[in-house]
Design a protein around this motif. Structure first.
Motif, PDB file in Angstrom:
ATOM      1  N   GLU A   3       0.831  -1.199   0.000  1.00 18.49           N
ATOM      2  CA  GLU A   3       0.000   0.000   0.000  1.00 18.49           C
ATOM      3  C   GLU A   3       0.869   1.253   0.000  1.00 18.49           C
ATOM      4  O   GLU A   3       1.699   1.447   0.885  1.00 18.49           O
ATOM      5  CB  GLU A   3      -0.891  -0.008   1.244  1.00 18.49           C
ATOM      6  N   LEU A   4       0.669   2.096  -1.001  1.00 17.72           N
ATOM      7  CA  LEU A   4       1.353   3.382  -1.084  1.00 17.72           C
ATOM      8  C   LEU A   4       0.774   4.321  -0.032  1.00 17.72           C
ATOM      9  O   LEU A   4      -0.427   4.579  -0.017  1.00 17.72           O
ATOM     10  CB  LEU A   4       1.176   3.989  -2.483  1.00 17.72           C
ATOM     11  N   CYS A  43       8.379   0.178   4.060  1.00 15.11           N
ATOM     12  CA  CYS A  43       9.573   0.369   3.255  1.00 15.11           C
ATOM     13  C   CYS A  43       9.524   1.728   2.566  1.00 15.11           C
ATOM     14  O   CYS A  43       8.467   2.346   2.444  1.00 15.11           O
ATOM     15  CB  CYS A  43       9.749  -0.751   2.241  1.00 15.11           C
ATOM     16  N   ILE A  44      10.697   2.153   2.134  1.00 17.94           N
ATOM     17  CA  ILE A  44      10.854   3.418   1.439  1.00 17.94           C
ATOM     18  C   ILE A  44      11.424   3.108   0.059  1.00 17.94           C
ATOM     19  O   ILE A  44      12.491   2.512  -0.064  1.00 17.94           O
ATOM     20  CB  ILE A  44      11.826   4.363   2.195  1.00 17.94           C
ATOM     21  N   PHE A  59      19.340  18.224 -23.894  1.00 17.20           N
ATOM     22  CA  PHE A  59      18.013  17.949 -23.344  1.00 17.20           C
ATOM     23  C   PHE A  59      18.176  16.903 -22.261  1.00 17.20           C
ATOM     24  O   PHE A  59      18.761  15.837 -22.491  1.00 17.20           O
ATOM     25  CB  PHE A  59      17.066  17.423 -24.430  1.00 17.20           C
ATOM     26  N   GLU A  60      17.653  17.213 -21.070  1.00 16.81           N
ATOM     27  CA  GLU A  60      17.707  16.244 -19.976  1.00 16.81           C
ATOM     28  C   GLU A  60      16.602  16.541 -18.967  1.00 16.81           C
ATOM     29  O   GLU A  60      16.317  17.699 -18.661  1.00 16.81           O
ATOM     30  CB  GLU A  60      19.060  16.300 -19.259  1.00 16.81           C
ATOM     31  N   ILE A  61      16.007  15.471 -18.480  1.00 18.70           N
ATOM     32  CA  ILE A  61      15.084  15.543 -17.353  1.00 18.70           C
ATOM     33  C   ILE A  61      15.589  14.534 -16.329  1.00 18.70           C
ATOM     34  O   ILE A  61      15.846  13.382 -16.672  1.00 18.70           O
ATOM     35  CB  ILE A  61      13.638  15.176 -17.752  1.00 18.70           C
ATOM     36  N   ARG A  62      15.714  14.982 -15.098  1.00 22.75           N
ATOM     37  CA  ARG A  62      16.089  14.062 -14.012  1.00 22.75           C
ATOM     38  C   ARG A  62      15.184  14.341 -12.832  1.00 22.75           C
ATOM     39  O   ARG A  62      15.045  15.484 -12.391  1.00 22.75           O
ATOM     40  CB  ARG A  62      17.547  14.246 -13.613  1.00 22.75           C
ATOM     41  N   ILE A  63      14.566  13.276 -12.353  1.00 25.64           N
ATOM     42  CA  ILE A  63      13.627  13.390 -11.236  1.00 25.64           C
ATOM     43  C   ILE A  63      14.010  12.370 -10.171  1.00 25.64           C
ATOM     44  O   ILE A  63      14.205  11.193 -10.475  1.00 25.64           O
ATOM     45  CB  ILE A  63      12.183  13.141 -11.707  1.00 25.64           C
ATOM     46  N   GLU A  64      14.111  12.846  -8.938  1.00 18.62           N
ATOM     47  CA  GLU A  64      14.347  11.964  -7.799  1.00 18.62           C
ATOM     48  C   GLU A  64      13.103  12.002  -6.929  1.00 18.62           C
ATOM     49  O   GLU A  64      12.672  13.084  -6.518  1.00 18.62           O
ATOM     50  CB  GLU A  64      15.573  12.410  -7.007  1.00 18.62           C
ATOM     51  N   MET A  65      12.555  10.831  -6.664  1.00 15.40           N
ATOM     52  CA  MET A  65      11.330  10.704  -5.872  1.00 15.40           C
ATOM     53  C   MET A  65      11.551   9.701  -4.749  1.00 15.40           C
ATOM     54  O   MET A  65      12.368   8.790  -4.883  1.00 15.40           O
ATOM     55  CB  MET A  65      10.176  10.180  -6.735  1.00 15.40           C
ATOM     56  N   VAL A  66      10.769   9.858  -3.691  1.00 22.20           N
ATOM     57  CA  VAL A  66      10.701   8.856  -2.630  1.00 22.20           C
ATOM     58  C   VAL A  66       9.235   8.572  -2.338  1.00 22.20           C
ATOM     59  O   VAL A  66       8.374   9.432  -2.539  1.00 22.20           O
ATOM     60  CB  VAL A  66      11.420   9.279  -1.326  1.00 22.20           C
ATOM     61  N   ALA A  67       8.979   7.370  -1.887  1.00 16.86           N
ATOM     62  CA  ALA A  67       7.616   7.002  -1.502  1.00 16.86           C
ATOM     63  C   ALA A  67       7.689   6.040  -0.330  1.00 16.86           C
ATOM     64  O   ALA A  67       8.651   5.286  -0.177  1.00 16.86           O
ATOM     65  CB  ALA A  67       6.872   6.360  -2.667  1.00 16.86           C
ATOM     66  N   GLU A  68       6.648   6.086   0.476  1.00 21.51           N
ATOM     67  CA  GLU A  68       6.554   5.193   1.632  1.00 21.51           C
ATOM     68  C   GLU A  68       5.436   4.196   1.388  1.00 21.51           C
ATOM     69  O   GLU A  68       4.359   4.564   0.903  1.00 21.51           O
ATOM     70  CB  GLU A  68       6.281   6.006   2.889  1.00 21.51           C
ATOM     71  N   PHE A  69       5.703   2.946   1.747  1.00 27.70           N
ATOM     72  CA  PHE A  69       4.749   1.866   1.542  1.00 27.70           C
ATOM     73  C   PHE A  69       4.622   1.037   2.810  1.00 27.70           C
ATOM     74  O   PHE A  69       5.579   0.894   3.564  1.00 27.70           O
ATOM     75  CB  PHE A  69       5.231   0.923   0.423  1.00 27.70           C
ATOM     76  N   GLY A  83       6.204  -4.378  -6.864  1.00 27.20           N
ATOM     77  CA  GLY A  83       4.880  -3.832  -6.616  1.00 27.20           C
ATOM     78  C   GLY A  83       4.919  -2.375  -6.203  1.00 27.20           C
ATOM     79  O   GLY A  83       4.073  -1.575  -6.618  1.00 27.20           O
ATOM     80  N   SER A  84       5.911  -2.005  -5.410  1.00 28.23           N
ATOM     81  CA  SER A  84       6.030  -0.603  -4.998  1.00 28.23           C
ATOM     82  C   SER A  84       6.420   0.268  -6.192  1.00 28.23           C
ATOM     83  O   SER A  84       5.901   1.373  -6.364  1.00 28.23           O
ATOM     84  CB  SER A  84       7.022  -0.453  -3.842  1.00 28.23           C
ATOM     85  N   PHE A  85       7.299  -0.232  -7.042  1.00 22.63           N
ATOM     86  CA  PHE A  85       7.655   0.510  -8.265  1.00 22.63           C
ATOM     87  C   PHE A  85       6.425   0.721  -9.145  1.00 22.63           C
ATOM     88  O   PHE A  85       6.204   1.823  -9.656  1.00 22.63           O
ATOM     89  CB  PHE A  85       8.737  -0.239  -9.044  1.00 22.63           C
ATOM     90  N   ASP A  86       5.623  -0.333  -9.300  1.00 24.70           N
ATOM     91  CA  ASP A  86       4.412  -0.235 -10.127  1.00 24.70           C
ATOM     92  C   ASP A  86       3.445   0.820  -9.602  1.00 24.70           C
ATOM     93  O   ASP A  86       2.743   1.476 -10.384  1.00 24.70           O
ATOM     94  CB  ASP A  86       3.695  -1.580 -10.198  1.00 24.70           C
ATOM     95  N   GLN A  87       3.396   1.011  -8.289  1.00 19.94           N
ATOM     96  CA  GLN A  87       2.495   2.012  -7.715  1.00 19.94           C
ATOM     97  C   GLN A  87       3.076   3.429  -7.797  1.00 19.94           C
ATOM     98  O   GLN A  87       2.331   4.404  -7.879  1.00 19.94           O
ATOM     99  CB  GLN A  87       2.186   1.668  -6.256  1.00 19.94           C
TER     100      GLN A  87
END
Length: 137
Positions: A3-4, A43-44, A59-69, A83-87
């Motif tokens: 669960e995200l 998990c993070i 041309f460049e796009i760079r994105i850093e994200m974090v999520a808690e599950f 599964g966490s990547f898919d969400q």
């Protein structure tokens, strides 16, 4: 069940110095790591995503994200990883689309990506992050 609980974007870097009408040959790089807090079934996920031009145009796009599950105790770590990547991925995809469309170019819709759980490597060292507060704060 995975669960995200929430996500946040830590950084966005965007460069678009190509001349109008330039045909880009885009390529993606994805790095995704998961840190587990086993005692809390939490998990993070940390996602580092980069889009560049194969012909070295500026041309460049760079994105850093974090999520808690949260996850159930019977989940296997390779399944949690994929599964966490898919969400998390749809939020990245929408961010790229919105960023490019707001920058005055056609909205870029990156293809859907799936991780192969057979290629997931789980580091079984002692968890150093136990008890750590959420990275979303």
């Amino acid at each position: 069940m995975i669960e995200l609980k929430g996500y946040k974007i830590n950084s966005v870097n965007f460069e678009n110095k190509v001349a109008n009408g330039t045909q880009l040959k885009l390529q993606n790089q994805v790095k995704y790591n998961v840190n587990y807090v086993d005692a809390e079934n939490r998990c993070i996920g940390m996602l580092d995503f980069r889009i560049t031009d194969a012909d070295m145009n500026p041309f460049e796009i760079r994105i850093e994200m974090v999520a808690e599950f949260n996850y159930t105790a019977d989940e296997q770590k390779p399944d949690i990883h994929t599964g966490s990547f898919d969400q998390m991925f749809p939020f990245l995809r929408q961010t790229v689309n919105t960023l490019t469309s707001m920058a005055g170019m056609p909205g870029l819709l990156i293809p859907i990506m799936k991780l192969d759980k057979n290629s997931v490597s789980v580091n079984n060292r002692a968890n150093e992050d136990e008890g750590e507060s959420s990275p979303l704060n």
